[in-house]
Motif scaffolding. Structure first.
Motif, mmCIF file in Angstrom:
data_model
loop_
_atom_site.group_PDB
_atom_site.id
_atom_site.type_symbol
_atom_site.label_atom_id
_atom_site.label_comp_id
_atom_site.label_asym_id
_atom_site.label_seq_id
_atom_site.Cartn_x
_atom_site.Cartn_y
_atom_site.Cartn_z
ATOM 1 N N GLY A 1 9.989 13.606 -2.891
ATOM 2 C CA GLY A 1 8.690 13.683 -3.541
ATOM 3 C C GLY A 1 8.750 12.974 -4.885
ATOM 4 O O GLY A 1 9.694 13.176 -5.650
ATOM 5 N N ARG A 2 7.761 12.123 -5.154
ATOM 6 C CA ARG A 2 7.752 11.360 -6.409
ATOM 7 C C ARG A 2 6.529 11.701 -7.237
ATOM 8 O O ARG A 2 5.401 11.726 -6.731
ATOM 9 C CB ARG A 2 7.772 9.858 -6.140
ATOM 10 C CG ARG A 2 7.445 9.002 -7.379
ATOM 11 C CD ARG A 2 7.683 7.524 -7.171
ATOM 12 N NE ARG A 2 9.112 7.228 -7.090
ATOM 13 C CZ ARG A 2 9.605 5.998 -6.982
ATOM 14 N NH1 ARG A 2 8.781 4.950 -6.932
ATOM 15 N NH2 ARG A 2 10.911 5.810 -6.919
ATOM 16 N N GLY A 3 6.750 11.956 -8.521
ATOM 17 C CA GLY A 3 5.688 12.039 -9.505
ATOM 18 C C GLY A 3 5.784 10.826 -10.412
ATOM 19 O O GLY A 3 6.875 10.479 -10.885
ATOM 20 N N TYR A 4 4.651 10.163 -10.641
ATOM 21 C CA TYR A 4 4.664 8.903 -11.393
ATOM 22 C C TYR A 4 3.487 8.871 -12.352
ATOM 23 O O TYR A 4 2.352 9.174 -11.977
ATOM 24 C CB TYR A 4 4.591 7.728 -10.413
ATOM 25 C CG TYR A 4 4.479 6.357 -11.051
ATOM 26 C CD1 TYR A 4 5.477 5.875 -11.889
ATOM 27 C CD2 TYR A 4 3.380 5.536 -10.798
ATOM 28 C CE1 TYR A 4 5.384 4.613 -12.463
ATOM 29 C CE2 TYR A 4 3.279 4.268 -11.361
ATOM 30 C CZ TYR A 4 4.287 3.814 -12.195
ATOM 31 O OH TYR A 4 4.197 2.567 -12.767
ATOM 32 N N ALA A 5 3.744 8.534 -13.613
ATOM 33 C CA ALA A 5 2.702 8.399 -14.629
ATOM 34 C C ALA A 5 2.807 7.016 -15.246
ATOM 35 O O ALA A 5 3.913 6.540 -15.543
ATOM 36 C CB ALA A 5 2.851 9.472 -15.700
ATOM 37 N N ALA A 6 1.645 6.354 -15.451
ATOM 38 C CA ALA A 6 1.688 4.976 -15.942
ATOM 39 C C ALA A 6 0.387 4.603 -16.638
ATOM 40 O O ALA A 6 -0.655 5.234 -16.435
ATOM 41 C CB ALA A 6 1.946 4.018 -14.785
ATOM 42 N N MET A 7 0.477 3.563 -17.447
ATOM 43 C CA MET A 7 -0.695 2.872 -17.977
ATOM 44 C C MET A 7 -0.915 1.653 -17.091
ATOM 45 O O MET A 7 0.015 0.857 -16.884
ATOM 46 C CB MET A 7 -0.458 2.445 -19.420
ATOM 47 C CG MET A 7 -0.185 3.594 -20.374
ATOM 48 S SD MET A 7 -1.667 4.556 -20.737
ATOM 49 C CE MET A 7 -2.563 3.400 -21.765
ATOM 50 N N GLU A 8 -2.150 1.489 -16.571
ATOM 51 C CA GLU A 8 -2.422 0.400 -15.639
ATOM 52 C C GLU A 8 -3.734 -0.297 -15.987
ATOM 53 O O GLU A 8 -4.703 0.352 -16.392
ATOM 54 C CB GLU A 8 -2.488 0.921 -14.202
ATOM 55 C CG GLU A 8 -1.177 1.486 -13.690
ATOM 56 C CD GLU A 8 -1.271 1.986 -12.262
ATOM 57 O OE1 GLU A 8 -0.334 1.751 -11.487
ATOM 58 O OE2 GLU A 8 -2.287 2.637 -11.930
ATOM 59 N N GLN A 9 -3.746 -1.614 -15.794
ATOM 60 C CA GLN A 9 -4.941 -2.414 -16.059
ATOM 61 C C GLN A 9 -5.652 -2.756 -14.747
ATOM 62 O O GLN A 9 -5.011 -3.221 -13.798
ATOM 63 C CB GLN A 9 -4.567 -3.719 -16.763
ATOM 64 C CG GLN A 9 -3.946 -3.549 -18.134
ATOM 65 C CD GLN A 9 -3.488 -4.879 -18.710
ATOM 66 O OE1 GLN A 9 -3.010 -5.752 -17.986
ATOM 67 N NE2 GLN A 9 -3.654 -5.046 -20.017
ATOM 68 N N PHE A 10 -6.953 -2.521 -14.732
ATOM 69 C CA PHE A 10 -7.774 -2.969 -13.607
ATOM 70 C C PHE A 10 -8.736 -4.023 -14.148
ATOM 71 O O PHE A 10 -9.738 -3.697 -14.793
ATOM 72 C CB PHE A 10 -8.541 -1.795 -12.989
ATOM 73 C CG PHE A 10 -9.304 -2.167 -11.744
ATOM 74 C CD1 PHE A 10 -8.710 -2.084 -10.502
ATOM 75 C CD2 PHE A 10 -10.616 -2.617 -11.826
ATOM 76 C CE1 PHE A 10 -9.408 -2.437 -9.350
ATOM 77 C CE2 PHE A 10 -11.327 -2.973 -10.689
ATOM 78 C CZ PHE A 10 -10.714 -2.883 -9.445
ATOM 79 N N ASN A 11 -8.402 -5.288 -13.924
ATOM 80 C CA ASN A 11 -9.201 -6.403 -14.433
ATOM 81 C C ASN A 11 -9.717 -7.235 -13.266
ATOM 82 O O ASN A 11 -8.923 -7.704 -12.439
ATOM 83 C CB ASN A 11 -8.361 -7.303 -15.345
ATOM 84 C CG ASN A 11 -7.825 -6.562 -16.558
ATOM 85 O OD1 ASN A 11 -8.457 -5.632 -17.058
ATOM 86 N ND2 ASN A 11 -6.659 -6.968 -17.034
ATOM 87 N N VAL A 12 -11.037 -7.431 -13.193
ATOM 88 C CA VAL A 12 -11.623 -8.279 -12.152
ATOM 89 C C VAL A 12 -12.738 -9.131 -12.760
ATOM 90 O O VAL A 12 -13.415 -8.726 -13.713
ATOM 91 C CB VAL A 12 -12.189 -7.449 -10.980
ATOM 92 C CG1 VAL A 12 -11.073 -6.794 -10.183
ATOM 93 C CG2 VAL A 12 -13.186 -6.401 -11.466
#
Length: 303
Positions: free
Chosen positions: A177-188
């Motif tokens: 089981g993986r827990g993952y936290a991140a800052m992510e960019q959604f650019n379109v």
């Protein structure tokens, strides 16, 4: 001629012996074996074949229950053990007390990596960088120069980056089981034939998310290169946003369904390089459909 046969047999014996581990059984009591590791490394849960030095054939399968210094305590899963038997690493995919008997070819010792990588799944943590390929189709409502409500469609795409950390919890010998936290960019960015995006034909959406993911990963292959397949969900909280294609007041939180696969490239028994490709699908609404393909790579530490 007899001397030549003896010399040949001795050479084969030395060759086979060199492919095994230095570890050997120093004592046997019931279904327990005491092992002298003699510099070899092992982990609780790993399984090994016991090799009879007089026949160079596998005699038993043992599972490591405890490791302390240069000694280890093992449990006999199948077969018989005796003092002086040596250890040979057993592939995780074959770990089973009900494994069928080996053929003569399988019974011959094979070269194994005694200390290079783990043969069992362990809890771990690490950092990941991501390259995001984003896409969005949006139906846009706008007013023309006469104030009449009109509709237009825009297909947009773009790229962004992400960075975060994860914790992997080993549920059993094949599931994590993986827990993952991140800052992510959604650019379109895209365009329409009409001036539908703030009186412009160029439409865009630029959102930075704090993303939290939960995944279940299945490892069908566990070797130096551990392959996994999995899926899960993510919760995305918009930290910054600007858009000419969407109503900014409606951009706050979102959810995604994620599916993907990856590879853990084990550098040694403590570290590995996690690489993955994942597909994130946003639940579609009446006016917007969006998705992300994310390529990730990083560095991880086994606990």
């Amino acid at each position: 001629m007899n001397f030549k046969n003896q010399l040949c047999a001795l050479s084969l014996l030395l060759c086979f012996s060199s492919t095994g581990l230095a570890a050997s059984v120093s004592a046997v009591k019931g279904q327990k074996v005491l092992i002298n590791l003699d510099g070899d490394a092992t982990e609780v849960g790993e399984e090994f074949y016991l090799i009879n030095p007089s026949t160079q054939k596998r005699s038993a399968i043992i599972r490591i229950k405890q490791v302390k210094g240069n000694k280890a305590l093992g449990e006999i899963v199948r077969g018989k053990a005796a003092d002086g038997f040596t250890l040979q690493a057993k592939a995780p995919s074959a770990m089973s007390a009900d494994a069928p008997p080996e053929t003569p070819e399988e019974a011959a010792p094979r070269q194994t990596n005694a200390t290079g990588y783990l043969r069992v799944l362990k809890d771990s943590w690490g950092v990941l960088g991501g390259y995001l390929m984003n896409s969005m189709d949006a139906d846009i409502t706008y007013r023309d120069s006469f104030g009449i409500s009109q509709k237009a469609s825009a297909s947009m795409s773009g790229t962004g980056f992400g960075f975060g950390g994860f914790y992997d919890y080993a549920l059993n010998n094949s599931l994590v089981g993986r827990g993952y936290a991140a800052m992510e960019q959604f650019n379109v960015t895209g365009s329409t034939t009409e001036a539908a995006c703030n009186s412009s034909t160029t439409c865009d959406a630029k959102i930075t998310y704090l993303s939290l993911y939960g995944l279940l990963k299945w490892y069908p292959i566990q070797d130096k290169y551990r392959v996994w397949l999995g899926g899960g969900m993510g919760y995305l909280l918009a930290l910054s946003k600007s858009s000419t294609a969407l109503n900014e007041s409606e951009i706050s939180t979102n959810q995604v369904f994620t599916f993907g696969g990856g590879l853990d490239w084990q550098m040694d028994r403590k570290n590995y390089i996690p690489v993955s490709i994942e597909y994130n699908m946003f639940p579609a609404s009446d006016t917007v459909k969006a998705s992300m393909i994310v390529i990730k790579a990083g560095w991880a530490w086994n606990l």
